[in-house]
Design a protein around this motif. Structure first.
Motif, PDB file in Angstrom:
ATOM      1  N   UNK A  63      -4.082  -4.223   1.416  1.00 26.26           N
ATOM      2  CA  UNK A  63      -3.281  -4.954   2.387  1.00 26.26           C
ATOM      3  C   UNK A  63      -4.012  -5.095   3.701  1.00 26.26           C
ATOM      4  N   UNK A  64      -3.343  -4.714   4.779  1.00 25.63           N
ATOM      5  CA  UNK A  64      -3.906  -4.862   6.116  1.00 25.63           C
ATOM      6  C   UNK A  64      -4.912  -3.761   6.417  1.00 25.63           C
ATOM      7  N   UNK A  65      -5.824  -4.063   7.296  1.00 25.15           N
ATOM      8  CA  UNK A  65      -6.818  -3.090   7.757  1.00 25.15           C
ATOM      9  C   UNK A  65      -6.587  -2.797   9.232  1.00 25.15           C
ATOM     10  N   UNK A  66      -6.853  -1.558   9.587  1.00 21.44           N
ATOM     11  CA  UNK A  66      -6.713  -1.165  10.985  1.00 21.44           C
ATOM     12  C   UNK A  66      -7.623   0.025  11.253  1.00 21.44           C
ATOM     13  N   UNK A  67      -8.623  -0.197  12.085  1.00 21.96           N
ATOM     14  CA  UNK A  67      -9.556   0.872  12.387  1.00 21.96           C
ATOM     15  C   UNK A  67     -10.262   1.341  11.128  1.00 21.96           C
ATOM     16  N   UNK A  68     -10.169   2.642  10.819  1.00 18.38           N
ATOM     17  CA  UNK A  68     -10.808   3.226   9.641  1.00 18.38           C
ATOM     18  C   UNK A  68      -9.884   3.269   8.433  1.00 18.38           C
ATOM     19  N   UNK A  69      -8.651   2.736   8.558  1.00 19.24           N
ATOM     20  CA  UNK A  69      -7.685   2.821   7.474  1.00 19.24           C
ATOM     21  C   UNK A  69      -7.427   1.441   6.883  1.00 19.24           C
ATOM     22  N   UNK A  70      -7.024   1.445   5.604  1.00 20.17           N
ATOM     23  CA  UNK A  70      -6.650   0.208   4.922  1.00 20.17           C
ATOM     24  C   UNK A  70      -5.363   0.464   4.152  1.00 20.17           C
ATOM     25  N   UNK A  71      -4.447  -0.476   4.198  1.00 16.71           N
ATOM     26  CA  UNK A  71      -3.170  -0.340   3.509  1.00 16.71           C
ATOM     27  C   UNK A  71      -3.344  -0.607   2.020  1.00 16.71           C
ATOM     28  N   UNK A  72      -2.658   0.181   1.195  1.00 13.38           N
ATOM     29  CA  UNK A  72      -2.673   0.004  -0.264  1.00 13.38           C
ATOM     30  C   UNK A  72      -1.327  -0.578  -0.669  1.00 13.38           C
ATOM     31  N   UNK A  73      -1.353  -1.825  -1.122  1.00 16.86           N
ATOM     32  CA  UNK A  73      -0.109  -2.494  -1.506  1.00 16.86           C
ATOM     33  C   UNK A  73       0.380  -1.995  -2.862  1.00 16.86           C
ATOM     34  N   UNK A  74      -0.506  -1.896  -3.852  1.00 16.44           N
ATOM     35  CA  UNK A  74      -0.138  -1.404  -5.182  1.00 16.44           C
ATOM     36  C   UNK A  74      -1.292  -0.591  -5.742  1.00 16.44           C
ATOM     37  N   UNK A  75      -0.958   0.349  -6.639  1.00 14.44           N
ATOM     38  CA  UNK A  75      -1.982   1.092  -7.361  1.00 14.44           C
ATOM     39  C   UNK A  75      -1.958   2.583  -7.128  1.00 14.44           C
ATOM     40  N   UNK A  76      -1.411   3.047  -6.003  1.00 13.72           N
ATOM     41  CA  UNK A  76      -1.408   4.469  -5.687  1.00 13.72           C
ATOM     42  C   UNK A  76       0.002   4.931  -5.335  1.00 13.72           C
ATOM     43  N   UNK A  77       0.221   6.227  -5.497  1.00 14.91           N
ATOM     44  CA  UNK A  77       1.507   6.829  -5.196  1.00 14.91           C
ATOM     45  C   UNK A  77       1.301   8.025  -4.272  1.00 14.91           C
ATOM     46  N   UNK A  78       2.305   8.338  -3.434  1.00 18.63           N
ATOM     47  CA  UNK A  78       2.193   9.533  -2.582  1.00 18.63           C
ATOM     48  C   UNK A  78       1.987  10.784  -3.424  1.00 18.63           C
ATOM     49  N   UNK A  98     -11.029  -4.271  -6.316  1.00 18.87           N
ATOM     50  CA  UNK A  98     -11.144  -3.067  -5.492  1.00 18.87           C
ATOM     51  C   UNK A  98     -10.549  -1.882  -6.244  1.00 18.87           C
ATOM     52  N   UNK A  99     -11.225  -0.752  -6.160  1.00 20.22           N
ATOM     53  CA  UNK A  99     -10.714   0.420  -6.854  1.00 20.22           C
ATOM     54  C   UNK A  99     -11.035   1.688  -6.067  1.00 20.22           C
ATOM     55  N   UNK A 100     -10.329   2.746  -6.403  1.00 25.12           N
ATOM     56  CA  UNK A 100     -10.572   4.076  -5.851  1.00 25.12           C
ATOM     57  C   UNK A 100     -10.680   5.053  -7.011  1.00 25.12           C
ATOM     58  N   UNK A 101     -11.175   6.249  -6.715  1.00 24.54           N
ATOM     59  CA  UNK A 101     -11.237   7.321  -7.714  1.00 24.54           C
ATOM     60  C   UNK A 101     -10.139   8.328  -7.391  1.00 24.54           C
ATOM     61  N   UNK A 102      -9.237   8.514  -8.365  1.00 25.15           N
ATOM     62  CA  UNK A 102      -8.133   9.458  -8.228  1.00 25.15           C
ATOM     63  C   UNK A 102      -8.540  10.787  -8.864  1.00 25.15           C
TER      64      UNK A 102
END
Length: 388
Positions: A335-350, A295-299
């Motif tokens: 990580x966990x999913x809830x509604x339209x959101x998904x938790x990011x355990x590792x890989x991204x920073x605030x 799984x990946x995202x574009x930063x």
């Protein structure tokens, strides 16, 4: 002749060499054109990552059943004399629902009562005679046995008469009558369904991994459709055994049905809220791309000027020019999913910005322009909540 032949060979060689050279030149120029061609800028929507309060939830699908519900049936045979209820009527406990003809039993009841009076009189006479020493103990015992047999016959007739008066076992809503006056019934024949609807029970299952998060008395919300979780309840039972075939545990909850909208057998969505957690990184599920590699995202990042290039000149109004932006591919652990959101355990920073839509046109280091006027993630969320 030989000279002409040599000239022809030279001419053919010259033409062939020219064609080969032209093709090589064309391939080189095409390669240089595409190598130096600027990559088109892709318009996307983006959002900034900010730590949020994550309220984890357990969602499940359940089935509603009445707090009390039975199929009222007859225990004895006979012809229906009277149907004393109508469909959807609110009945009280003990209220007469169906009367089966009991004329024969009532006639036998009169004879049984007369037999008791006769046998009791004989018992009294035998007792007096035995006390005077005129009668034997055996005669007295026979009189007592006759009284007991008569009383047994009387009680049996009363029980049969009571069985032929079919009454509501508890207060509730009676269903559609399934019998008519004059119909002959066999034991076990259904009369109607009786359901107590003030409080409903919801039966559902949750994965065994979530069992430790459940407890008796825990609050729960229920919805018939969409995200309208307006019905409140609490957990009243947790099965102590996990199904080894499905690895699910059965749970039962009570649901308030004061408005009477819930019905037994109805499909219901269940949501159990858990204690909130602070400083959780979560992103819209639309921003995550799943591939064979993970799984990946574009930063979103600012593009650095290439060697020999100067930084972008200021705009005509004197304001600093907008920096060029690139989309960089970053692999993440979900990580966990809830509604339209998904938790990011590792890989991204605030503080980082990620692309939320338009990823299908991106590759690593693609130039991008951000336009958040239309955000599919927000539209999907509004559709889920019924705001549109």
């Amino acid at each position: 002749m030989i000279k002409r032949f040599i000239l022809a060979i030279l001419l053919v060689a010259l033409v062939a060499g020219g064609l080969v050279g032209f093709n090589l030149f064309r391939s080189k120029m095409i390669g240089e054109f595409f190598a130096n061609r600027p990559v088109a800028t892709v318009t996307v929507s983006a959002t900034e990552i900010r730590p949020m309060n994550w309220a984890p939830e357990i969602e499940a699908i359940g089935t509603l059943v009445a707090a009390q519900g039975v199929e009222v049936a007859t225990q004895t045979t006979g012809i229906v004399k009277e149907v004393a209820f109508s469909a959807n009527e609110e009945v009280e406990a003990g209220q007469l629902l169906v009367q089966i003809d009991d004329a024969v039993e009532r006639a036998e009841l009169i004879a049984a009562e007369a037999a008791i009076a006769r046998d009791e009189a004989q018992l009294a006479r035998a007792t007096r005679l035995e006390q005077r020493g005129v009668s034997s103990e055996a005669t007295l015992e026979e009189a007592r046995t006759a009284v007991a047999a008569s009383r047994s016959t009387l009680e049996r007739l009363k029980a049969v008469i009571e069985q032929k008066a079919i009454r509501a076992p508890f207060a509730g809503t009676i269903g559609i009558p399934r019998v008519d006056a004059g119909e002959f019934l066999q034991p076990g024949a259904g009369i109607a369904t009786l359901q107590q609807l003030d409080v409903m029970k919801a039966d559902f299952t949750v994965p065994e991994q979530r069992l430790s998060e459940l407890r008796l008395g825990q609050g729960a919300l229920f919805a018939l459709q969409g995200a309208d979780f307006r019905y409140k309840g609490r957990i009243t039972g947790i099965d102590p055994k996990i199904d080894p075939a499905t690895r699910l545990v059965s749970v039962r909850a009570e649901v308030d049905n004061s408005d009477g909208a819930l019905r037994p057998g109805q499909f219901v969505r269940v949501r159990i809220s858990l204690p909130a957690e602070a400083n959780i990184i979560a992103v819209p599920q639309t921003s995550v791309v799943t591939s064979l590699y993970g799984d990946y995202v574009y930063v979103v990042e600012e593009a650095e000027p290439a060697e020999g290039e100067e930084a972008a000149a200021p705009a005509e109004d004197g304001e600093p020019a907008e920096p060029s932006l690139l989309a960089r591919q970053v692999f993440v652990t979900l990580g966990r999913r809830q509604g339209m959101m998904v938790e990011i355990a590792t890989g991204l920073e605030p503080g980082q910005r990620i692309v939320t839509s338009g990823q299908n046109k991106l590759s690593n280091n693609t130039p991008i322009a951000i336009d958040n006027s239309i955000d599919p993630a927000r539209i999907a969320l509004d559709d889920q909540l019924g705001r549109r």
